[in-house]
Write an enzyme that holds these catalytic residues in place. Structure first.
Site, mmCIF file in Angstrom:
data_model
loop_
_atom_site.group_PDB
_atom_site.id
_atom_site.type_symbol
_atom_site.label_atom_id
_atom_site.label_comp_id
_atom_site.label_asym_id
_atom_site.label_seq_id
_atom_site.Cartn_x
_atom_site.Cartn_y
_atom_site.Cartn_z
ATOM 1 N N ARG A 185 0.820 -1.219 0.000
ATOM 2 C CA ARG A 185 0.000 0.000 0.000
ATOM 3 C C ARG A 185 0.853 1.268 0.000
ATOM 4 O O ARG A 185 0.492 2.277 0.610
ATOM 5 C CB ARG A 185 -0.964 0.006 1.207
ATOM 6 C CG ARG A 185 -1.899 -1.180 1.270
ATOM 7 C CD ARG A 185 -2.855 -1.239 0.092
ATOM 8 N NE ARG A 185 -3.697 -2.401 0.161
ATOM 9 C CZ ARG A 185 -3.451 -3.568 -0.452
ATOM 10 N NH1 ARG A 185 -2.370 -3.691 -1.211
ATOM 11 N NH2 ARG A 185 -4.266 -4.582 -0.328
ATOM 12 N N SER A 234 -11.415 -0.220 3.743
ATOM 13 C CA SER A 234 -10.577 -0.826 4.784
ATOM 14 C C SER A 234 -9.814 0.261 5.537
ATOM 15 O O SER A 234 -9.120 1.075 4.942
ATOM 16 C CB SER A 234 -9.588 -1.812 4.162
ATOM 17 O OG SER A 234 -10.259 -2.897 3.579
ATOM 18 N N GLU A 304 -4.650 2.560 6.978
ATOM 19 C CA GLU A 304 -4.630 2.415 5.525
ATOM 20 C C GLU A 304 -5.364 3.585 4.886
ATOM 21 O O GLU A 304 -4.965 4.078 3.832
ATOM 22 C CB GLU A 304 -5.271 1.093 5.082
ATOM 23 C CG GLU A 304 -5.261 0.868 3.599
ATOM 24 C CD GLU A 304 -5.667 -0.542 3.199
ATOM 25 O OE1 GLU A 304 -6.324 -0.670 2.144
ATOM 26 O OE2 GLU A 304 -5.355 -1.491 3.924
#
EC number: 1.3.1.98
Length: 311
Positions: A185, A234, A304
């Site tokens: 990520r 998320s 995230e």
């Protein structure tokens, strides 16, 4: 597209570091952002710019004062806009940047504003496999190229050939995948860089089988995630060897609330705006979850979801 005519470029820079100039696209000051993000919360952008085309974007960024903050905004998923608003310029890539085409074998060429579902569907229709997971990423090409978006065991690093990026200052460059130095990520793209196009490579496949896999992904998301709520996707990265939702559940956070924000009872790695939550409620809830998880399990969860702007 609406045009905003500003004073001539030979004048001194205006407030907020914006260089007065003529733009072909839409340039607005003090623009509300809540309606543009999934959480439906947060403040305004000092400036919101929706360029008419690539030249418009390059010219505009080339005339900004170097210190002016620039942030790209896609579909507004995986994002908390803080209540104090976003300084500088928010750039939103619209229809002129949303094309998806197959111009060479098994390579899908996409604009930075194209949603993942359109990329996956175009690949399916062309008999290109390997891009099905993009059906499960709620965002646009620019966002998931920058963040190495992934789902269902695959990530952008697996399929990206290269991408076109407008750097701070207005320079347009093409970067091969290795230059992004992808990790989980994360990429090495600098702040203020805007991904305006990307090319993804798949493998030959059967359209019916590709479509079936996309349907499976869609059904799994529908059944496991609170998609019909005001959520951001998320919330926390999965720590190595486990899932964030398991740790959140283990810490007793399912259904936990702060103001109008709640940990989803359907999937505990999702925060939801139950109605009138502020961004401070949502971020505060996330921090409380992190505190409880660390206290219970010893694991410090990493965000995230990107949090931007003034508190």
């Amino acid at each position: 597209m609406h045009s905003t005519e500003a004073p001539g470029a030979d004048e001194a820079p205006g407030p907020d570091g914006i260089v007065p100039t003529r733009v072909k696209g839409d340039l607005k000051r003090d623009a509300p952002l809540a309606k543009l993000v999934w959480f439906k919360s947060g403040g305004t952008a000092d400036w919101l710019f929706e360029p008419a085309d690539l030249d418009d974007l390059v010219n505009f960024l080339g005339k900004l004062e170097p210190q002016t903050p620039v942030m790209a905004l896609g579909l507004g998923s995986n994002l908390i806009i803080r209540d104090g608003g976003v300084p500088g310029v928010v750039v939103r890539l619209g229809k002129p940047f949303s094309s998806v085409e197959v111009k060479r074998e098994c390579v899908v060429e996409c604009g930075g504003g194209a949603p993942g579902i359109l990329v996956a569907s175009t690949a399916r229709d062309a008999g290109i496999a390997g891009l099905e997971f993009l059906r499960g990423i709620p965002g646009t090409v620019g966002g998931f190229v920058r963040m190495n978006g992934g789902a269902y065991g695959r990530e952008v690093a697996d399929i990206l050939v290269d991408c076109d990026v407008v750097l701070p200052g207005g320079d347009l460059v093409t970067l091969p995948v290795q230059d992004l130095e992808y990790s989980y990520r994360h990429s090495r793209l600098p702040d203020g860089a805007i991904v305006v196009a990307a090319r993804f490579k798949g493998v030959p496949g059967d359209p019916e089988e590709i479509g079936a896999e996309m349907d499976r992904i869609a059904d799994e998301r529908e059944n496991s995630q609170p998609l019909r709520t005001k959520t951001g996707g998320s919330t926390f990265k999965n720590p190595q060897g486990t899932s964030a939702w398991k740790l959140v559940d283990e810490a007793g956070c399912r259904g936990l609330t702060v103001g109008g924000a709640q940990v989803s009872e359907k999937h505990t790695n999702f925060l939801i705006n139950t109605g009138e939550a502020t961004s401070a409620d949502i971020e505060g809830l996330g921090e409380e979850v992190r505190r409880r998880v660390a206290e219970k399990t010893g694991v410090t969860l990493e965000w995230e979801i990107k949090r931007v702007g003034r508190p």
